[in-house]
Design a protein around this motif. Structure first.
Motif, PDB file in Angstrom:
ATOM      1  N   GLY A 188     -28.759  22.080  -6.728  1.00 21.89           N
ATOM      2  CA  GLY A 188     -28.939  20.881  -6.978  1.00 21.89           C
ATOM      3  C   GLY A 188     -28.359  19.805  -6.342  1.00 21.89           C
ATOM      4  N   GLN A 227     -36.724  17.369  -8.596  1.00 21.08           N
ATOM      5  CA  GLN A 227     -35.582  18.190  -9.184  1.00 21.08           C
ATOM      6  C   GLN A 227     -36.195  18.462 -10.541  1.00 21.08           C
ATOM      7  OE1 GLN A 227     -32.430  15.772  -7.195  1.00 21.08           O
ATOM      8  NE2 GLN A 227     -31.392  17.952  -7.618  1.00 21.08           N
ATOM      9  N   ARG A 228     -35.796  19.510 -11.459  1.00 20.63           N
ATOM     10  CA  ARG A 228     -36.043  19.562 -12.691  1.00 20.63           C
ATOM     11  C   ARG A 228     -34.925  18.789 -13.399  1.00 20.63           C
ATOM     12  NH1 ARG A 228     -36.720  25.923 -12.422  1.00 20.63           N
ATOM     13  NH2 ARG A 228     -34.441  26.057 -13.017  1.00 20.63           N
ATOM     14  N   ASP A 288     -33.439  19.153 -16.219  1.00 18.35           N
ATOM     15  CA  ASP A 288     -32.539  19.820 -16.989  1.00 18.35           C
ATOM     16  C   ASP A 288     -31.173  20.272 -16.417  1.00 18.35           C
ATOM     17  OD1 ASP A 288     -34.324  21.609 -15.862  1.00 18.35           O
ATOM     18  OD2 ASP A 288     -34.022  23.238 -17.745  1.00 18.35           O
ATOM     19  N   ASP A 289     -31.614  20.675 -14.985  1.00 23.02           N
ATOM     20  CA  ASP A 289     -30.565  21.560 -14.333  1.00 23.02           C
ATOM     21  C   ASP A 289     -30.311  20.870 -12.720  1.00 23.02           C
ATOM     22  OD1 ASP A 289     -32.853  22.810 -13.313  1.00 23.02           O
ATOM     23  OD2 ASP A 289     -32.216  24.927 -14.109  1.00 23.02           O
ATOM     24  N   ILE A 331     -32.411  21.674 -10.346  1.00 25.26           N
ATOM     25  CA  ILE A 331     -32.827  22.705  -9.395  1.00 25.26           C
ATOM     26  C   ILE A 331     -34.327  22.207  -8.847  1.00 25.26           C
ATOM     27  CG2 ILE A 331     -33.893  25.171  -9.279  1.00 25.26           C
ATOM     28  CD1 ILE A 331     -31.180  25.095  -9.650  1.00 25.26           C
TER      29      ILE A 331
END
Length: 66
Positions: free
Chosen positions: A12, A26-27, A29-30, A32
């Motif tokens: 990340g 990137q997601r 929530d995390d 990734i």
């Protein structure tokens, strides 16, 4: 060029998104990596190669094809 990403390796850091935002995201929530374009236009190849080179987790794999 064909890109694959290993989400399990991704830490990340976000360098790929900074270098090639048309190709990587990137997601929320995390953090990734999310691959937006698995086969980017030739104009984006240099940025994609740089993104793969600076990825601290080596989560981006490139395969060159004609």
């Amino acid at each position: 060029m064909k890109i694959t990403v290993d989400e399990a390796k991704c830490c990340g850091a976000g360098q790929c998104v900074l270098i090639a935002p048309e190709v990587f995201d990137q997601r929320d929530d995390d953090g990734i990596v999310v691959l937006l374009q698995p086969e980017p236009d030739e104009a984006q190849h240099a940025a994609v190669r740089e993104a793969a080179a600076v990825c601290p987790a080596a989560a981006i794999d490139l395969s060159e094809h004609p």
